[in-house]
Enzyme design. Structure first.
Site, PDB file in Angstrom:
ATOM      1  N   ASP A 101     -20.330 -21.983 -42.400  1.00 44.74           N
ATOM      2  CA  ASP A 101     -21.333 -22.838 -41.774  1.00 44.74           C
ATOM      3  C   ASP A 101     -20.663 -23.746 -40.742  1.00 44.74           C
ATOM      4  O   ASP A 101     -19.982 -23.262 -39.841  1.00 44.74           O
ATOM      5  CB  ASP A 101     -22.081 -23.607 -42.879  1.00 44.74           C
ATOM      6  CG  ASP A 101     -23.296 -24.364 -42.378  1.00 44.74           C
ATOM      7  OD1 ASP A 101     -24.354 -23.733 -42.195  1.00 44.74           O
ATOM      8  OD2 ASP A 101     -23.174 -25.579 -42.151  1.00 44.74           O
ATOM      9  N   HIS A 268     -27.282 -17.627 -47.656  1.00 50.48           N
ATOM     10  CA  HIS A 268     -26.324 -18.403 -46.877  1.00 50.48           C
ATOM     11  C   HIS A 268     -25.225 -18.997 -47.747  1.00 50.48           C
ATOM     12  O   HIS A 268     -24.065 -19.064 -47.333  1.00 50.48           O
ATOM     13  CB  HIS A 268     -27.069 -19.517 -46.145  1.00 50.48           C
ATOM     14  CG  HIS A 268     -26.212 -20.375 -45.286  1.00 50.48           C
ATOM     15  ND1 HIS A 268     -25.522 -19.893 -44.184  1.00 50.48           N
ATOM     16  CD2 HIS A 268     -25.907 -21.709 -45.356  1.00 50.48           C
ATOM     17  CE1 HIS A 268     -24.850 -20.876 -43.610  1.00 50.48           C
ATOM     18  NE2 HIS A 268     -25.062 -21.983 -44.306  1.00 50.48           N
TER      19      HIS A 268
END
Length: 287
Positions: A101, A268
């Site tokens: 991320d 994610h």
């Protein structure tokens, strides 16, 4: 923070950067993303430490690291410079780099600005910042609305988030690929909550996203013709928002000269939800 690791805080690049270190062998730097801390690596780092000297660090603005005020302090270039200086302070001139991320975006910038320092680069569940912003589609806008909400001028997003920080940040953890709170280790989740309940952390995270739109897009635009030469691995959540919206490896094909790619089960936050698969993928790639 990470079982068996030593914790420290280093004064580097005008900041205080918190880190945990353990293991022996070639150096390996792990960088977390939003809205987490270096606790992200708690179930992955000990496996990696069997072969590597592992340093898991908090990005500036996150966890135990400094939280300067102002978006200009949160470009990926500045965040990268913190981590390069940290590794120098710890005696590691060359190292492997893994980022998830925001940590992945910081890692990509480091690979452009300090290529000679990197032995390898692993990017986790991101498409390039410039690509995401210049190829925005309705699926991504709906799933990643937080990019534009957090980037609004202060104190608008901060005030709304701090009215109930757990509700907002937990919606982020659950919103990008089918996870439930039960999928997150209770100790790690407690560390995330303790960090994001700090108003200074929320302000810093908003400045991080403001910087991406105000500064990082233009910095990346100037480097579109450059390619990262070191061996690179792109990992992404098989059921994550990025995999649903993009061919993730294809978005990196013209930016990484020596690239491998693989999908990890989950969304994610596959590092939290599939730590064993994550560790195996890294150990299979890293020399």
């Amino acid at each position: 923070m990470i079982a068996g690791f030593e914790n420290g805080r280093a004064a580097v690049n005008g900041q205080e950067i918190a880190y945990s270190a353990g293991g022996s062998g070639p150096a390996l730097l792990l960088l977390h993303g939003f809205p987490q801390t270096r606790a992200l690596w708690a179930r992955v780092a000990p496996r990696l430490a069997e072969r590597f000297t592992v340093i898991a660090a908090d990005l500036r603005g996150y966890g135990g690291s400094s939280k300067p005020k102002g978006a200009e302090h949160y470009t990926f270039r500045e965040m990268s410079a913190d981590q390069v200086a940290l590794m120098s302070a710890l005696g590691h001139e060359r190292f492997h780099l893994v980022g998830h991320d925001r940590g992945g975006r910081t890692a990509h910038r480091m690979a452009l600005d300090d290529a000679a320092r990197l032995l390898s680069l692993t990017l986790m569940d991101i498409v390039p910042t410039h690509y995401l912003l210049s190829h925005l589609n309705r699926k991504v806008a709906a799933a990643y609305y937080h990019w534009f909400f957090l980037a609004q001028p202060a104190p608008f997003p901060e005030g709304m988030i701090l009215a109930d920080p757990d509700r907002f940040y937990e919606s982020c953890l659950l919103g990008w690929g089918g996870a439930t709170l039960a999928d997150f280790d209770p100790g790690q989740l407690a560390a995330y909550r303790a960090a994001w309940r700090d108003p200074a952390t929320t302000g810093a995270m908003c400045d991080d996203y403001r910087a991406a739109i105000r500064y990082d897009y233009d910095l990346d635009d100037a480097d579109l013709s450059r390619r990262v030469a070191c061996p690179a691995l792109v990992l992404y959540g098989a059921s994550g928002a990025m995999a649903k919206a993009y061919d993730v490896p294809a978005t990196w094909a013209d930016r990484l000269s020596d690239m491998r790619a693989a999908a990890i089960p989950g969304g994610h936050f596959f590092i939290d939800t599939a730590p064993e698969a994550t560790a195996e993928a890294l150990l299979d790639f890293l020399p």
